[in-house]
Enzyme design. Structure first.
Site, PDB file in Angstrom:
ATOM      1  N   ASP A 105      56.200  62.609 -19.974  1.00 10.02           N
ATOM      2  CA  ASP A 105      56.395  62.675 -18.508  1.00 10.02           C
ATOM      3  C   ASP A 105      57.589  63.583 -18.210  1.00 10.02           C
ATOM      4  O   ASP A 105      57.583  64.349 -17.243  1.00 10.02           O
ATOM      5  CB  ASP A 105      56.679  61.283 -17.914  1.00 10.02           C
ATOM      6  CG  ASP A 105      55.434  60.411 -17.884  1.00 10.02           C
ATOM      7  OD1 ASP A 105      54.321  60.957 -17.953  1.00 10.02           O
ATOM      8  OD2 ASP A 105      55.588  59.175 -17.796  1.00 10.02           O
ATOM      9  N   ASN A 127      55.497  57.348 -23.677  1.00 10.05           N
ATOM     10  CA  ASN A 127      54.099  57.454 -23.203  1.00 10.05           C
ATOM     11  C   ASN A 127      53.232  58.245 -24.178  1.00 10.05           C
ATOM     12  O   ASN A 127      52.071  58.505 -23.889  1.00 10.05           O
ATOM     13  CB  ASN A 127      54.032  58.082 -21.806  1.00 10.05           C
ATOM     14  CG  ASN A 127      54.276  59.566 -21.837  1.00 10.05           C
ATOM     15  OD1 ASN A 127      55.022  60.062 -22.669  1.00 10.05           O
ATOM     16  ND2 ASN A 127      53.640  60.277 -20.933  1.00 10.05           N
ATOM     17  N   LYS A 159      54.833  51.019 -21.460  1.00 15.99           N
ATOM     18  CA  LYS A 159      55.676  52.168 -21.840  1.00 15.99           C
ATOM     19  C   LYS A 159      57.044  51.743 -22.402  1.00 15.99           C
ATOM     20  O   LYS A 159      57.609  52.443 -23.220  1.00 15.99           O
ATOM     21  CB  LYS A 159      55.892  53.094 -20.637  1.00 15.99           C
ATOM     22  CG  LYS A 159      54.662  53.905 -20.236  1.00 15.99           C
ATOM     23  CD  LYS A 159      55.025  54.899 -19.129  1.00 15.99           C
ATOM     24  CE  LYS A 159      53.810  55.612 -18.604  1.00 15.99           C
ATOM     25  NZ  LYS A 159      54.162  56.655 -17.619  1.00 15.99           N
ATOM     26  N   GLY A 165      51.378  64.773  -7.839  1.00 20.94           N
ATOM     27  CA  GLY A 165      51.632  64.552  -9.260  1.00 20.94           C
ATOM     28  C   GLY A 165      50.589  65.104 -10.217  1.00 20.94           C
ATOM     29  O   GLY A 165      50.698  64.882 -11.432  1.00 20.94           O
ATOM     30  N   GLY A 213      62.042  52.783 -11.434  1.00 18.98           N
ATOM     31  CA  GLY A 213      61.283  52.356 -12.617  1.00 18.98           C
ATOM     32  C   GLY A 213      61.321  53.405 -13.726  1.00 18.98           C
ATOM     33  O   GLY A 213      62.178  54.293 -13.744  1.00 18.98           O
ATOM     34  N   GLY A 214      60.356  53.304 -14.653  1.00 18.90           N
ATOM     35  CA  GLY A 214      60.304  54.212 -15.802  1.00 18.90           C
ATOM     36  C   GLY A 214      60.114  55.667 -15.374  1.00 18.90           C
ATOM     37  O   GLY A 214      60.751  56.573 -15.935  1.00 18.90           O
ATOM     38  N   ALA A 215      59.249  55.903 -14.386  1.00 14.39           N
ATOM     39  CA  ALA A 215      59.009  57.280 -13.936  1.00 14.39           C
ATOM     40  C   ALA A 215      60.282  57.834 -13.297  1.00 14.39           C
ATOM     41  O   ALA A 215      60.611  59.010 -13.475  1.00 14.39           O
ATOM     42  CB  ALA A 215      57.846  57.317 -12.953  1.00 14.39           C
TER      43      ALA A 215
HETATM   44  P1  NAP Z   1      56.854  51.009 -11.781  1.00 13.49           P
HETATM   45  O1  NAP Z   1      57.956  50.893 -12.779  1.00 13.49           O
HETATM   46  O2  NAP Z   1      55.847  49.942 -11.648  1.00 13.49           O
HETATM   47  O3  NAP Z   1      57.468  51.242 -10.297  1.00 13.49           O
HETATM   48  C1  NAP Z   1      58.451  52.163  -9.992  1.00 13.49           C
HETATM   49  C2  NAP Z   1      59.392  51.623  -8.934  1.00 13.49           C
HETATM   50  O4  NAP Z   1      58.751  51.615  -7.681  1.00 13.49           O
HETATM   51  C3  NAP Z   1      59.862  50.192  -9.135  1.00 13.49           C
HETATM   52  O5  NAP Z   1      60.922  50.184 -10.033  1.00 13.49           O
HETATM   53  C4  NAP Z   1      60.242  49.760  -7.724  1.00 13.49           C
HETATM   54  O6  NAP Z   1      61.612  50.066  -7.455  1.00 13.49           O
HETATM   55  C5  NAP Z   1      59.373  50.657  -6.844  1.00 13.49           C
HETATM   56  N1  NAP Z   1      58.332  49.890  -6.187  1.00 13.49           N
HETATM   57  C6  NAP Z   1      57.335  49.180  -6.757  1.00 13.49           C
HETATM   58  N2  NAP Z   1      56.570  48.589  -5.832  1.00 13.49           N
HETATM   59  C7  NAP Z   1      57.107  48.927  -4.621  1.00 13.49           C
HETATM   60  C8  NAP Z   1      56.790  48.601  -3.273  1.00 13.49           C
HETATM   61  N3  NAP Z   1      55.752  47.819  -2.965  1.00 13.49           N
HETATM   62  N4  NAP Z   1      57.578  49.116  -2.302  1.00 13.49           N
HETATM   63  C9  NAP Z   1      58.637  49.907  -2.588  1.00 13.49           C
HETATM   64  N5  NAP Z   1      58.990  50.242  -3.858  1.00 13.49           N
HETATM   65  C10 NAP Z   1      58.234  49.751  -4.858  1.00 13.49           C
HETATM   66  O7  NAP Z   1      56.043  52.341 -12.044  1.00 13.49           O
HETATM   67  P2  NAP Z   1      56.370  53.672 -12.864  1.00 13.49           P
HETATM   68  O8  NAP Z   1      55.797  53.546 -14.230  1.00 13.49           O
HETATM   69  O9  NAP Z   1      57.806  54.023 -12.723  1.00 13.49           O
HETATM   70  O10 NAP Z   1      55.419  54.705 -12.073  1.00 13.49           O
HETATM   71  C11 NAP Z   1      55.610  54.928 -10.716  1.00 13.49           C
HETATM   72  C12 NAP Z   1      54.565  55.857 -10.128  1.00 13.49           C
HETATM   73  O11 NAP Z   1      54.615  57.137 -10.747  1.00 13.49           O
HETATM   74  C13 NAP Z   1      53.117  55.367 -10.276  1.00 13.49           C
HETATM   75  O12 NAP Z   1      52.430  55.657  -9.098  1.00 13.49           O
HETATM   76  C14 NAP Z   1      52.583  56.217 -11.403  1.00 13.49           C
HETATM   77  O13 NAP Z   1      51.192  56.401 -11.340  1.00 13.49           O
HETATM   78  C15 NAP Z   1      53.315  57.525 -11.144  1.00 13.49           C
HETATM   79  N6  NAP Z   1      53.443  58.368 -12.337  1.00 13.49           N
HETATM   80  C16 NAP Z   1      52.871  59.606 -12.290  1.00 13.49           C
HETATM   81  C17 NAP Z   1      52.982  60.442 -13.380  1.00 13.49           C
HETATM   82  C18 NAP Z   1      52.365  61.813 -13.326  1.00 13.49           C
HETATM   83  O14 NAP Z   1      52.180  62.430 -14.378  1.00 13.49           O
HETATM   84  N7  NAP Z   1      52.055  62.320 -12.155  1.00 13.49           N
HETATM   85  C19 NAP Z   1      53.668  60.019 -14.525  1.00 13.49           C
HETATM   86  C20 NAP Z   1      54.267  58.750 -14.524  1.00 13.49           C
HETATM   87  C21 NAP Z   1      54.144  57.921 -13.414  1.00 13.49           C
HETATM   88  P3  NAP Z   1      62.552  48.998  -6.702  1.00 13.49           P
HETATM   89  O15 NAP Z   1      62.180  47.640  -7.212  1.00 13.49           O
HETATM   90  O16 NAP Z   1      63.926  49.407  -7.102  1.00 13.49           O
HETATM   91  O17 NAP Z   1      62.302  49.152  -5.229  1.00 13.49           O
END
Ligand code: NAP
Length: 248
Positions: free
Chosen positions: A100, A85, A64, A230, A125-127
């Site tokens: 999103d 996205n 993304k 979500g 993160g990105g979300a």
């Molecule tokens: P990402 O960048 O991989 O992770 C988001 C943040 O989560 C990271 O920056 C990290 O923050 C934290 N994190 C990661 N692993 C962790 C762990 N083991 N323990 C605690 N914190 C942790 O992912 P993303 O793209 O932002 O997406 C995040 C989630 O949102 C995913 O589950 C995705 O499927 C969901 N999502 C859903 C939708 C929807 O339409 N429903 C849309 C987009 C995303 P820190 O390093 O600062 O702790």
């Protein structure tokens, strides 16, 4: 035939190909939506050459952010968030969007938030950036939590989970999990949140949709909180992509 597709690294459990191909079938639309796995973003130009009929693309983890240098333009919201996205392919040009943002924003409508409400965003993160952009647009104050206390140019001061016990959790109506913690198959896991401080005034929103009832939401429900997963956001962001491809 018009082609659409999802680019990402590991797409076997993806929602979008099923959602769009079902939509095309139900609405008699002559089009196909493909899963387009690439091992590295450097393979993206080759993929475009291989599928000249592509009219639109969705982008998922881990591309993304990495996709942005390959695009001709990105809209203001995607630029603010720093993640794309949805790509519109129009007259040979690639235009990036972040649906999103729209999905999350529209999914909040039933809650009737106002400027006095405040939020906590779990994750950075990105979300989290898409969620933050929506809250900014609604003038809702928020702070983020992370596994380590840190400073970030987007979120400014980010607090560690362990410091949440020192916060007046009652002052924050909305708590959004934007981390992948608790996602299938690790469904027993939950963000390190002081759930005992929750009550029926809180709204817990998990961006995760698989499982539908995460441990995060379950813990909130046990304290009387309103919960939301979500799935609606996911469907709304897909619909917004379709509108962009069709009507703009
Ligand atoms: P990402 O960048 O991989 O992770 C988001 C943040 O989560 C990271 O920056 C990290 O923050 C934290 N994190 C990661 N692993 C962790 C762990 N083991 N323990 C605690 N914190 C942790 O992912 P993303 O793209 O932002 O997406 C995040 C989630 O949102 C995913 O589950 C995705 O499927 C969901 N999502 C859903 C939708 C929807 O339409 N429903 C849309 C987009 C995303 P820190 O390093 O600062 O702790």
């Amino acid at each position: 035939m018009d082609l659409y597709g999802l680019i990402g690294k590991s797409l076997s459990h993806s929602f979008s190909p099923i959602y769009f191909n079902n939509k095309f079938k139900k609405e008699n639309i002559t089009a196909q939506y493909l899963s387009l796995e690439i091992n590295t973003i450097a393979d993206f130009p080759q993929l475009l050459l291989a599928y000249p009929e592509l009219k639109g693309l969705n982008v998922t983890i881990p591309y993304k952010e990495q996709i942005i240098p390959y695009l001709d333009e990105i809209d203001a919201i995607a630029k603010t968030i720093g993640a794309v996205n949805c790509i519109q392919i129009k007259e040979g040009k690639l235009l990036g969007h972040n649906t999103d943002y729209y999905g999350f924003k529209k999914s909040l409508h039933p809650f009737d938030f106002n400027k006095q409400d405040k939020a906590i965003i779990l994750g950075t993160g990105g979300a989290a950036r898409a969620v933050a952009a929506v809250l900014n647009s609604m003038h809702i104050q928020y702070f983020n939590t992370s596994r380590i206390k840190k400073y970030d140019s987007y979120f400014k001061h980010i607090i560690a989970y362990e410091d949440l016990v020192h916060i007046d959790i009652n002052a924050y109506r909305l708590i959004v999990n934007t981390t992948p913690v608790g996602m299938f198959p690790n469904i027993q896991d939950a963000p390190d949140f002081p759930y005992h401080l929750l009550n029926d005034k809180h709204i817990l929103y998990d961006l995760i949709y698989n499982p539908a009832m995460t441990t995060f939401l379950h813990n909130g429900l046990q304290m009387g909180a309103i919960i939301k997963n979500g799935l609606e956001m996911l469907e709304l962001q897909a619909l917004k992509s379709w509108k962009i491809w069709q009507y703009s």
